[in-house]
Design a protein around this motif. Structure first.
Motif, mmCIF file in Angstrom:
data_model
loop_
_atom_site.group_PDB
_atom_site.id
_atom_site.type_symbol
_atom_site.label_atom_id
_atom_site.label_comp_id
_atom_site.label_asym_id
_atom_site.label_seq_id
_atom_site.Cartn_x
_atom_site.Cartn_y
_atom_site.Cartn_z
ATOM 1 N N LYS A 245 5.631 3.852 0.523
ATOM 2 C CA LYS A 245 5.070 2.611 -0.003
ATOM 3 C C LYS A 245 5.742 1.437 0.695
ATOM 4 O O LYS A 245 6.964 1.281 0.636
ATOM 5 C CB LYS A 245 5.262 2.508 -1.507
ATOM 6 C CG LYS A 245 4.578 1.275 -2.075
ATOM 7 C CD LYS A 245 4.658 1.191 -3.574
ATOM 8 C CE LYS A 245 3.927 -0.067 -4.035
ATOM 9 N NZ LYS A 245 4.132 -0.320 -5.445
ATOM 10 N N ALA A 246 4.922 0.619 1.346
ATOM 11 C CA ALA A 246 5.432 -0.552 2.064
ATOM 12 C C ALA A 246 5.681 -1.692 1.083
ATOM 13 O O ALA A 246 4.841 -1.983 0.240
ATOM 14 C CB ALA A 246 4.430 -0.978 3.123
ATOM 15 N N ALA B 292 10.616 -0.560 2.616
ATOM 16 C CA ALA B 292 9.681 0.423 2.084
ATOM 17 C C ALA B 292 10.416 1.437 1.213
ATOM 18 O O ALA B 292 11.633 1.563 1.298
ATOM 19 C CB ALA B 292 8.983 1.154 3.227
ATOM 20 N N THR B 293 9.637 2.170 0.401
ATOM 21 C CA THR B 293 10.198 3.268 -0.376
ATOM 22 C C THR B 293 9.596 4.570 0.140
ATOM 23 O O THR B 293 8.475 4.584 0.645
ATOM 24 C CB THR B 293 9.901 3.127 -1.880
ATOM 25 O OG1 THR B 293 8.493 3.087 -2.076
ATOM 26 C CG2 THR B 293 10.535 1.888 -2.459
ATOM 27 N N LEU B 294 10.356 5.634 0.021
ATOM 28 C CA LEU B 294 9.919 6.939 0.509
ATOM 29 C C LEU B 294 10.428 8.021 -0.431
ATOM 30 O O LEU B 294 11.627 8.119 -0.669
ATOM 31 C CB LEU B 294 10.471 7.165 1.922
ATOM 32 C CG LEU B 294 10.120 8.460 2.615
ATOM 33 C CD1 LEU B 294 8.622 8.522 2.902
ATOM 34 C CD2 LEU B 294 10.883 8.589 3.915
ATOM 35 N N LYS C 66 0.828 -1.212 0.000
ATOM 36 C CA LYS C 66 0.000 0.000 0.000
ATOM 37 C C LYS C 66 0.858 1.256 0.000
ATOM 38 O O LYS C 66 1.971 1.269 0.514
ATOM 39 C CB LYS C 66 -0.920 0.027 1.224
ATOM 40 C CG LYS C 66 -1.960 -1.061 1.224
ATOM 41 C CD LYS C 66 -3.016 -0.800 0.188
ATOM 42 C CE LYS C 66 -4.054 -1.900 0.187
ATOM 43 N NZ LYS C 66 -5.009 -1.763 -0.868
ATOM 44 N N LYS C 67 0.272 2.343 -0.553
ATOM 45 C CA LYS C 67 0.923 3.656 -0.608
ATOM 46 C C LYS C 67 0.164 4.609 0.290
ATOM 47 O O LYS C 67 -1.059 4.538 0.384
ATOM 48 C CB LYS C 67 0.824 4.216 -2.018
ATOM 49 C CG LYS C 67 2.048 4.147 -2.831
ATOM 50 C CD LYS C 67 1.806 4.909 -4.126
ATOM 51 C CE LYS C 67 2.780 4.472 -5.187
ATOM 52 N NZ LYS C 67 2.598 5.202 -6.421
ATOM 53 N N LYS D 245 4.257 0.562 11.261
ATOM 54 C CA LYS D 245 4.327 -0.899 11.315
ATOM 55 C C LYS D 245 3.745 -1.452 10.019
ATOM 56 O O LYS D 245 2.632 -1.108 9.640
ATOM 57 C CB LYS D 245 3.545 -1.430 12.506
ATOM 58 C CG LYS D 245 4.157 -1.064 13.832
ATOM 59 C CD LYS D 245 3.368 -1.654 14.980
ATOM 60 C CE LYS D 245 4.020 -1.314 16.305
ATOM 61 N NZ LYS D 245 3.291 -1.899 17.434
ATOM 62 N N ILE D 246 4.511 -2.316 9.348
ATOM 63 C CA ILE D 246 4.056 -2.911 8.100
ATOM 64 C C ILE D 246 3.455 -4.276 8.410
ATOM 65 O O ILE D 246 4.088 -5.110 9.049
ATOM 66 C CB ILE D 246 5.223 -3.045 7.096
ATOM 67 C CG1 ILE D 246 5.858 -1.673 6.839
ATOM 68 C CG2 ILE D 246 4.757 -3.662 5.786
ATOM 69 C CD1 ILE D 246 7.162 -1.711 6.093
#
Length: 109
Positions: A78-79, A69-71, A36-37, A107-108
């Motif tokens: 985005k996890a 994740a990306t940031l 999810k984003k 928390k993912i």
């Protein structure tokens, strides 16, 4: 001839940017599903000394979180699936020299 003496008109015409007084996330901890984003700027409350845009940058507190994740610099988080059952910390910082920061725990799941 029209004259304006408001602080807003001064800030707009002189190119003076807003100075951040306070940064605070709505949540101290948030859970996000893998894949999810989310836009972190929607959770961030910025208090400024005048009208105008305040430039905020977002960073992971540790480089190892890039595996989970990306940031983006604009705060889109985005996890990744590799981050399932992991916890990531993100820091938002004002780029105006005020050195104001805010931190959120994600928390993912």
């Amino acid at each position: 001839i029209t004259a304006e003496s408001s602080a807003y008109a001064y800030a707009e015409s002189s190119g003076v940017s807003a100075v951040v007084k306070k940064l605070k996330f709505k949540y101290s901890t948030k859970k996000i599903k893998a894949g999810k984003k989310v836009k972190l700027s929607s959770w961030l409350k910025v208090t400024k000394n005048r009208t105008g845009d305040a430039k905020i940058t977002y960073k992971f507190t540790k480089s190892k979180y890039k595996k989970y994740a990306t940031l983006s610099k604009k705060g889109v988080f985005k996890a990744k699936k590799a981050g399932k059952k992991k916890t990531v910390y993100v820091k938002a910082a004002a780029d105006d020299g005020s050195k104001k920061t805010a931190k959120i725990k994600i928390k993912i799941k």
